[in-house]
Design an enzyme around this catalytic site. Structure first.
Site, PDB file in Angstrom:
ATOM      1  N   LYS A  38       0.814  -1.260  -0.810  1.00 12.82           N
ATOM      2  CA  LYS A  38      -0.058   0.458  -0.276  1.00 12.82           C
ATOM      3  C   LYS A  38       0.921   1.096  -0.264  1.00 12.82           C
ATOM      4  CE  LYS A  38      -3.310   0.791   2.526  1.00 12.82           C
ATOM      5  NZ  LYS A  38      -4.069   0.100   4.050  1.00 12.82           N
ATOM      6  N   TYR A 164      -7.639 -10.820  16.576  1.00 13.35           N
ATOM      7  CA  TYR A 164      -6.356 -11.083  16.132  1.00 13.35           C
ATOM      8  C   TYR A 164      -6.321 -12.381  15.722  1.00 13.35           C
ATOM      9  CZ  TYR A 164      -1.050 -11.029  15.168  1.00 13.35           C
ATOM     10  OH  TYR A 164      -0.207 -11.391  14.555  1.00 13.35           O
TER      11      TYR A 164
END
Length: 273
Positions: A38, A164
């Protein structure tokens, strides 16, 4: 296989950390690296961009294709795969390295953060693998390597950060299922996880310099990944590898060279029973 020369690796999150280290290790053989990440402009808190990573990879002797890709957006993944094939003629290896982390309890995890972890870790891994598979099925020694932990149902790995753990285990379940699904096709699916914490931007954010000093460098993961990716894909699939075990099997005996601070005892990572 003893080299990655001429092989094309599609690596998510390869602008820094473990992903970049894996890319640079492959580049030393003369591999082609697709940097699917990204960060295209410098980040105030994180080192590196896809362009600085490309420079580092090419200094090591590889060829780099930096592409801005948010793996939560499947059209961006497919466009990146298309560009990779146009540039390098195919894809031999997919490395699912990109990951999001928030070690927060259930009441402290906003759904936005939950969605980020599932969007990047689970959906992103699945979507990237799916997009690369048509090319991998045509490759000579195709590998998918996912940076995710061995599956353990011990409650201690869930209790402090349920979201998570589910997101990371989702990545591992892709390995478990796809290894069997594509076994007859000769595509290897393996997971790799570090025994200790690794000195990355994520670890620095979690524990600061103290935790960084008690970690190993990303090079240990890069060397372990290299040892896996140069194996025969038909003879090496469905494994949940730990970095130092892979390297011991490959004949490595000196692990002190991977310490950030010589003489320290590195901290154990999550998910290692």
């Amino acid at each position: 296989m003893s080299t990655l020369k001429g092989k094309t690796l599609f690596i998510t999150g390869a602008s820094r950390g473990i992903g970049l280290a894996i890319a640079k290790r492959a580049a030393r053989d003369g591999a082609n690296i697709v940097i699917a990440a990204k960060t295209s402009a410098p980040h105030p808190k994180l080192p590196g961009t896809i362009y600085s990573a490309a420079e580092e990879i090419e200094k090591e002797g590889g060829k780099a294709l930096p592409l801005m890709v948010d793996i939560r957006q499947e059209e961006q993944i497919h466009d990146a795969v298309k560009q990779a094939v146009e540039r390098f003629g195919g894809i031999d290896i997919c490395v699912n390295n990109a990951s999001a982390i928030s070690l927060t309890g259930t009441l402290q995890t906003p759904m936005k953060k939950f969605d980020l972890m599932f969007g990047v870790n689970v959906r992103g891994t699945y979507a990237t693998t799916q997009a690369c598979l048509p090319e991998l099925l045509k490759a000579k020694n195709p590998h998918v390597l996912t940076l995710s932990p061995p599956l353990s149902m011990k409650t201690k790995w869930f209790q402090g950060h349920v979201a998570y753990t589910m997101a990371k285990y989702g990545m591992s379940m892709c390995v478990l299922g796809m290894a069997e699904e594509f076994r007859e096709n000769g595509v290897a699916f393996n997971a790799l996880w570090p025994r200790t914490t690794i000195a990355t931007a994520a670890v620095n954010m979690l524990g600061g310099q103290e935790m960084m000093d008690a970690s190993r460098t990303p090079d240990i993961m890069a060397d372990a990944a290299y040892a896996i990716l140069t194996r025969d894909s038909r003879a090496c699939t469905g494994n949940f590898f730990i970095d130092d075990e892979v390297l011991r099997e490959a004949g490595v005996t000196d692990f002190d060279k991977y310490l950030v601070k010589p003489g320290t005892q590195p901290l154990p990572d999550f998910f290692i029973d």
